[in-house]
Design a protein around this motif. Sequence first.
Motif, PDB file in Angstrom:
ATOM      1  N   ARG A 121      -3.999  -2.015 -11.745  1.00 28.54           N
ATOM      2  CA  ARG A 121      -4.849  -2.169 -10.569  1.00 28.54           C
ATOM      3  C   ARG A 121      -4.460  -3.457  -9.862  1.00 28.54           C
ATOM      4  N   ARG A 156      -1.853  -5.524  -0.823  1.00 24.34           N
ATOM      5  CA  ARG A 156      -1.330  -4.276  -0.277  1.00 24.34           C
ATOM      6  C   ARG A 156      -0.252  -4.494   0.792  1.00 24.34           C
ATOM      7  N   LYS A 214      -0.757   2.741 -13.845  1.00 24.30           N
ATOM      8  CA  LYS A 214      -1.990   2.423 -14.567  1.00 24.30           C
ATOM      9  C   LYS A 214      -2.581   1.081 -14.165  1.00 24.30           C
ATOM     10  N   TRP A 259       2.436  -7.798  -2.322  1.00 21.57           N
ATOM     11  CA  TRP A 259       2.311  -6.904  -3.478  1.00 21.57           C
ATOM     12  C   TRP A 259       3.564  -6.935  -4.340  1.00 21.57           C
ATOM     13  N   ARG A 298       2.367  -9.349 -12.630  1.00 24.06           N
ATOM     14  CA  ARG A 298       1.473  -8.553 -13.467  1.00 24.06           C
ATOM     15  C   ARG A 298       2.248  -7.708 -14.481  1.00 24.06           C
ATOM     16  N   TYR A 311       0.840  -1.200   0.000  1.00 19.72           N
ATOM     17  CA  TYR A 311       0.000   0.000   0.000  1.00 19.72           C
ATOM     18  C   TYR A 311       0.874   1.248   0.000  1.00 19.72           C
ATOM     19  N   ARG A 323       2.371   1.743  -3.424  1.00 27.83           N
ATOM     20  CA  ARG A 323       1.332   2.181  -4.366  1.00 27.83           C
ATOM     21  C   ARG A 323       1.007   3.653  -4.168  1.00 27.83           C
TER      22      ARG A 323
END
Length: 263
Positions: free
Chosen positions: A178, A182, A176, A186, A193, A79, A82
């Motif tokens: 999602r 968190r 960009k 992550w 990803r 988190y 991010r």
Amino acid sequence: MPTLKPHSHICVVVPTYNNATTLGQVVADVRARGYDLLVVNDGSTDSTPQLLERLKQESTVSKAPLHVISYPKNRGKGYALRQAIGRLNEWGYRYAVSIDADGQHTAKDIASFIDDIHLHPNALFVGARGMKHPNMPGKNSFANRFSNFWFAVQTGRRLPDTQSGFRLYPIERVAKMRFFTRRYEWEIEVLVRSAWAGIPIVAKPISVYYPPAEERVSHFRPGIDFLRIALLNTFLCFGALFYFYPVCCFRRIFCRSRMSGVH
């Protein structure tokens, strides 16, 4: 919003949670090399807030601003990163270099990332620690091999150190995306990803310092955090099986058909 220096497009990010004993030296190490710096205080309950306030005052005097994001409740390392990437994207930075707040990493290794940006633009760099370091905890070595195996299964690629927290992120591309996680997991999700999204992932050797066992500060919770990682790997394996690999096969077939049509 900070005023960027000419050609300044890289910012170092230090997420921290109760690392007051080591954070000051990490900040000093980064700033001594002239990098822009953003510290994310992830709900620390020790003296971190007071330390950051003092460091901010000192940075005002030296005219080398220290940027801080702080919130009262601990939300997890993922988190924090991010939040940092989102903020830096708004501020116009292109790359974020993440360094752990426990003193494990050294800012001198940032230069090796930056030197190779022109060779791999928009790539995600991962620092590769020596897995045979004499002070590396045995559980860390096992966890890294475990993580490396599943990364290879889920992406078809191999990396020597998927659990390293020393990384360079291409901000616009990662911002960009999602994410579902968190906390510690992550850092696994963003690698997988990113590979699925076609972002190049480059491993770079880095130095690492492991303090004696009695001096180590770890917020990793073996039970709940291993469960989170297991659930994430299950999800990512399904994603690889039903999305990533079918898409790769389709692209190969499509490319071959196009090449055949050209001839």
